[in-house]
Design a protein around this motif. Structure first.
Motif, mmCIF file in Angstrom:
data_model
loop_
_atom_site.group_PDB
_atom_site.id
_atom_site.type_symbol
_atom_site.label_atom_id
_atom_site.label_comp_id
_atom_site.label_asym_id
_atom_site.label_seq_id
_atom_site.Cartn_x
_atom_site.Cartn_y
_atom_site.Cartn_z
ATOM 1 N N GLU A 5 0.799 -1.222 0.000
ATOM 2 C CA GLU A 5 0.000 0.000 0.000
ATOM 3 C C GLU A 5 0.833 1.273 0.000
ATOM 4 O O GLU A 5 0.318 2.340 -0.346
ATOM 5 C CB GLU A 5 -0.936 0.007 1.215
ATOM 6 N N ALA A 6 2.103 1.185 0.416
ATOM 7 C CA ALA A 6 2.934 2.396 0.457
ATOM 8 C C ALA A 6 3.154 2.973 -0.936
ATOM 9 O O ALA A 6 3.342 4.184 -1.085
ATOM 10 C CB ALA A 6 4.279 2.086 1.108
ATOM 11 N N VAL A 7 3.129 2.120 -1.965
ATOM 12 C CA VAL A 7 3.367 2.589 -3.335
ATOM 13 C C VAL A 7 2.048 2.961 -3.991
ATOM 14 O O VAL A 7 1.122 2.155 -4.044
ATOM 15 C CB VAL A 7 4.112 1.517 -4.165
ATOM 16 N N SER A 8 1.997 4.193 -4.473
ATOM 17 C CA SER A 8 0.791 4.709 -5.123
ATOM 18 C C SER A 8 0.941 4.862 -6.627
ATOM 19 O O SER A 8 -0.055 4.993 -7.339
ATOM 20 C CB SER A 8 0.419 6.068 -4.525
ATOM 21 N N VAL A 9 2.189 4.870 -7.109
ATOM 22 C CA VAL A 9 2.470 5.108 -8.526
ATOM 23 C C VAL A 9 3.533 4.117 -8.992
ATOM 24 O O VAL A 9 4.520 3.885 -8.281
ATOM 25 C CB VAL A 9 2.976 6.548 -8.765
ATOM 26 N N VAL A 10 3.333 3.545 -10.175
ATOM 27 C CA VAL A 10 4.322 2.668 -10.797
ATOM 28 C C VAL A 10 4.534 3.126 -12.236
ATOM 29 O O VAL A 10 3.571 3.346 -12.977
ATOM 30 C CB VAL A 10 3.877 1.193 -10.779
ATOM 31 N N GLY A 11 5.780 3.286 -12.601
ATOM 32 C CA GLY A 11 6.130 3.584 -13.989
ATOM 33 C C GLY A 11 7.028 2.502 -14.538
ATOM 34 O O GLY A 11 7.688 1.773 -13.782
ATOM 35 N N GLY A 12 7.063 2.387 -15.868
ATOM 36 C CA GLY A 12 7.861 1.345 -16.485
ATOM 37 C C GLY A 12 8.804 1.883 -17.543
ATOM 38 O O GLY A 12 8.803 3.071 -17.865
ATOM 39 N N ARG A 13 9.601 0.967 -18.068
ATOM 40 C CA ARG A 13 10.547 1.319 -19.125
ATOM 41 C C ARG A 13 9.784 1.739 -20.382
ATOM 42 O O ARG A 13 8.767 1.143 -20.745
ATOM 43 C CB ARG A 13 11.448 0.128 -19.420
ATOM 44 N N ILE A 14 10.298 2.765 -21.064
ATOM 45 C CA ILE A 14 9.735 3.224 -22.336
ATOM 46 C C ILE A 14 10.865 3.233 -23.356
ATOM 47 O O ILE A 14 11.806 4.022 -23.254
ATOM 48 C CB ILE A 14 9.098 4.621 -22.221
ATOM 49 N N ARG A 15 10.758 2.336 -24.327
ATOM 50 C CA ARG A 15 11.782 2.230 -25.372
ATOM 51 C C ARG A 15 11.364 3.064 -26.585
ATOM 52 O O ARG A 15 10.178 3.130 -26.922
ATOM 53 C CB ARG A 15 11.957 0.770 -25.787
ATOM 54 N N PRO A 16 12.320 3.667 -27.284
ATOM 55 C CA PRO A 16 11.962 4.436 -28.484
ATOM 56 C C PRO A 16 11.650 3.521 -29.659
ATOM 57 O O PRO A 16 12.352 2.551 -29.921
ATOM 58 C CB PRO A 16 13.217 5.263 -28.756
ATOM 59 N N TRP A 17 10.587 3.843 -30.352
ATOM 60 C CA TRP A 17 10.194 3.168 -31.593
ATOM 61 C C TRP A 17 10.376 4.219 -32.682
ATOM 62 O O TRP A 17 9.497 4.995 -32.955
ATOM 63 C CB TRP A 17 8.746 2.677 -31.456
ATOM 64 N N TRP A 18 11.571 4.240 -33.242
ATOM 65 C CA TRP A 18 11.969 5.347 -34.102
ATOM 66 C C TRP A 18 11.192 5.340 -35.418
ATOM 67 O O TRP A 18 11.204 4.351 -36.148
ATOM 68 C CB TRP A 18 13.462 5.292 -34.389
ATOM 69 N N GLY A 19 10.561 6.462 -35.731
ATOM 70 C CA GLY A 19 9.890 6.610 -37.011
ATOM 71 C C GLY A 19 10.838 7.019 -38.122
ATOM 72 O O GLY A 19 10.483 6.976 -39.301
ATOM 73 N N ALA A 20 12.042 7.430 -37.755
ATOM 74 C CA ALA A 20 13.110 7.798 -38.684
ATOM 75 C C ALA A 20 14.418 7.617 -37.924
ATOM 76 O O ALA A 20 14.418 7.522 -36.688
ATOM 77 C CB ALA A 20 12.938 9.253 -39.152
ATOM 78 N N PRO A 21 15.534 7.533 -38.615
ATOM 79 C CA PRO A 21 16.811 7.347 -37.911
ATOM 80 C C PRO A 21 17.059 8.459 -36.885
ATOM 81 O O PRO A 21 16.743 9.629 -37.123
ATOM 82 C CB PRO A 21 17.845 7.387 -39.042
ATOM 83 N N ARG A 22 17.626 8.054 -35.766
ATOM 84 C CA ARG A 22 17.956 9.044 -34.727
ATOM 85 C C ARG A 22 19.018 9.996 -35.248
ATOM 86 O O ARG A 22 20.064 9.570 -35.729
ATOM 87 C CB ARG A 22 18.446 8.323 -33.473
ATOM 88 N N PRO A 23 18.806 11.313 -35.135
ATOM 89 C CA PRO A 23 19.792 12.274 -35.636
ATOM 90 C C PRO A 23 21.082 12.244 -34.811
ATOM 91 O O PRO A 23 21.062 11.999 -33.602
ATOM 92 C CB PRO A 23 19.086 13.629 -35.475
ATOM 93 N N ALA A 24 22.181 12.528 -35.466
ATOM 94 C CA ALA A 24 23.471 12.553 -34.780
ATOM 95 C C ALA A 24 23.545 13.678 -33.751
ATOM 96 O O ALA A 24 24.295 13.590 -32.777
ATOM 97 C CB ALA A 24 24.603 12.702 -35.801
ATOM 98 N N TRP A 25 22.747 14.741 -33.952
ATOM 99 C CA TRP A 25 22.807 15.884 -33.036
ATOM 100 C C TRP A 25 21.956 15.677 -31.770
ATOM 101 O O TRP A 25 21.945 16.544 -30.888
ATOM 102 C CB TRP A 25 22.342 17.164 -33.734
ATOM 103 N N LEU A 26 21.262 14.546 -31.660
ATOM 104 C CA LEU A 26 20.396 14.307 -30.504
ATOM 105 C C LEU A 26 21.166 13.543 -29.426
ATOM 106 O O LEU A 26 21.429 12.351 -29.564
ATOM 107 C CB LEU A 26 19.164 13.507 -30.939
ATOM 108 N N PRO A 27 21.523 14.200 -28.309
ATOM 109 C CA PRO A 27 22.318 13.522 -27.278
ATOM 110 C C PRO A 27 21.449 12.618 -26.409
ATOM 111 O O PRO A 27 20.232 12.792 -26.308
ATOM 112 C CB PRO A 27 22.881 14.690 -26.460
ATOM 113 N N ASP A 28 22.092 11.671 -25.756
ATOM 114 C CA ASP A 28 21.373 10.768 -24.862
ATOM 115 C C ASP A 28 20.606 11.537 -23.786
ATOM 116 O O ASP A 28 19.508 11.141 -23.393
ATOM 117 C CB ASP A 28 22.353 9.811 -24.171
#
Length: 321
Positions: free
Chosen positions: A121-144
Motif C-alpha cells: 500500500e505504500a506505493v501509489s504510482v508505478v512507472g515502467g521502461r519506455i523504449r523508443p520506436w523510431w519513425g526515422a533514424p535518430r539524428p546525430a545531433w540528438l544527445p542521450d
C-alpha cells in the motif's frame, strides 16, 4: 490486492486516451488485449477526445464485441480531463495509462500489478521502461541526455523505488485510483489539448508530486515495458526547441514561485550562452540556428528553456553608465 476490490472486478484497468490517432490507436489496443493476465482480470477503457463523435463511433465499431473493452467519446478536450474520465469509470483499483502511439509488452500489466503487490500500500504510482520506436533514424545531433524529451525512460534493470530526482512518464504510468482521488485527480490546466499546437505537459509530474506529498511512494518496473512511437516530425531541432519552451511554461505553471526565484540565474545562463556565439548571432537568432554537434544543441535547448523562464518572470536590464 486490496483497495476494496469488489468480487468479480478486474485486477487492473488499462486506459488509452487518444486524439485523432486512428492510424496508431488499433495497435495500442491490440497490445493491451494480448496481455498475459487471464481474461477478466483486466479491462481496457479507450477515451477518444477527437472532435467528431460520428468518426469516433466508426473507429470504435471493430472493438465493440471484444470482451473487456469500453470505448468512450469525450467531448471536453484535454489529455488530463480524458485521463480523469478513464479513472472515474475504471472498475479496478489500479489504472495503467498507455499512450495511443505505444505498444505494450505482453507482460506489461502483469508486472504493473506485480510491482504494486510487491511494495504494498505504500506505493501509489508505478512507472515502467519506455523504449523508443523510431519513425526515422535518430539524428546525430540528438544527445542521450535529451532522449527524455521524446519520452524515453530507462532507469535500469531492477524493480525498485524511485530515488529523489528520478521520474517516470505518462506514456507508461499506473496509479492507485484511491491515490488519484485523494490528490485531486489530474490538473486540467496542465497537459495537452487537441493536436500538436501546444506542448504543455507536466500533468503527471504535478500529480505524482502531490501524491508523494501525501506520503505515497513511486516505484519503477523495467519489465512493465512499452515501445513508444517517435514521430519523424519530432526529430527536428525546431521541435526540440519548441519542446524546451513548452517545458518551461509547464514547469512555471506547476511551481511559479520556484521558477520565479531562479529567473535571474536563468537569464544569466541565457546571456552566458549567447556570449559564446558569433557577434552577429548574439540575439534571438542564436537560439534558433541549427547545431551539428550534440553537446552544442543540448546547450542551445537549455538556453531556450531558460529564456522562457526569464521572460515569464519578467526581464529588467540597465545600461551601464
Amino acid at each position: 490486492m486490496t483497495d476494496g476490490v469488489v468480487s468479480g472486478a478486474p485486477r487492473v484497468t488499462a486506459a488509452i486516451c487518444t486524439y485523432e490517432r486512428y492510424d496508431l490507436l488499433p495497435g495500442a489496443i491490440e497490445s493491451v488485449l494480448a496481455q498475459s493476465l487471464p481474461p477478466g482480470s483486466f479491462e481496457l477503457i479507450v477515451v477518444d477526445n477527437s472532435p467528431d463523435p460520428a468518426r469516433s463511433a466508426r473507429e470504435a465499431a471493430p472493438f465493440a464485441d471484444r470482451p473487456g473493452v469500453t470505448w468512450r467519446h469525450e467531448a471536453r478536450p484535454g489529455l488530463s480531463n480524458a485521463r480523469n474520465v478513464a479513472a472515474r469509470h475504471a472498475r479496478a483499483p489500479i489504472i495503467a495509462y498507455l499512450d495511443d502511439d505505444a505498444r505494450a509488452d505482453p507482460v506489461w500489466l502483469q508486472n504493473v500489478a506485480g510491482c504494486f503487490d510487491q511494495f504494498g500500500e505504500a506505493v501509489s504510482v508505478v512507472g515502467g521502461r519506455i523504449r523508443p520506436w523510431w519513425g526515422a533514424p535518430r539524428p546525430a545531433w540528438l544527445p542521450d541526455e535529451m532522449l527524455g524529451e521524446v519520452t524515453v525512460v530507462d532507469l535500469g534493470p531492477k524493480r525498485r523505488l524511485l530515488a529523489d530526482g528520478e521520474w517516470v512518464a505518462g506514456a507508461n504510468i499506473a496509479f492507485r485510483i484511491a491515490a488519484l482521488r485523494n490528490a485531486g485527480w489530474f490538473d486540467t490546466s496542465l497537459g495537452r489539448t487537441g493536436g500538436g499546437a501546444s506542448l504543455l505537459s507536466a500533468e503527471e509530474t504535478a500529480l505524482t508530486e502531490r501524491i508523494k506529498a501525501l506520503g505515497g511512494l513511486v516505484a519503477y518496473d523495467p519489465l512493465a515495458a512499452v515501445d513508444h512511437w517517435v514521430d519523424p516530425g519530432r526529430l527536428t531541432q525546431r521541435w526540440f526547441r519548441r519542446r524546451a519552451a513548452w517545458q518551461a511554461v509547464s514547469e512555471y505553471l506547476r511551481d511559479p514561485k520556484a521558477q520565479f526565484d531562479r529567473s535571474d540565474d536563468a537569464w544569466a545562463a541565457v546571456k552566458g550562452y549567447l556570449l559564446t556565439q558569433n557577434p552577429a548571432d548574439r540575439t534571438m537568432r542564436g537560439l534558433a540556428l541549427h547545431k551539428d554537434d550534440a553537446a552544442d544543441f543540448r546547450w542551445q535547448a537549455g538556453a531556450v528553456y531558460n529564456a522562457v523562464i526569464a521572460l515569464l518572470a519578467g526581464l529588467d536590464e540597465q545600461d551601464d553608465v
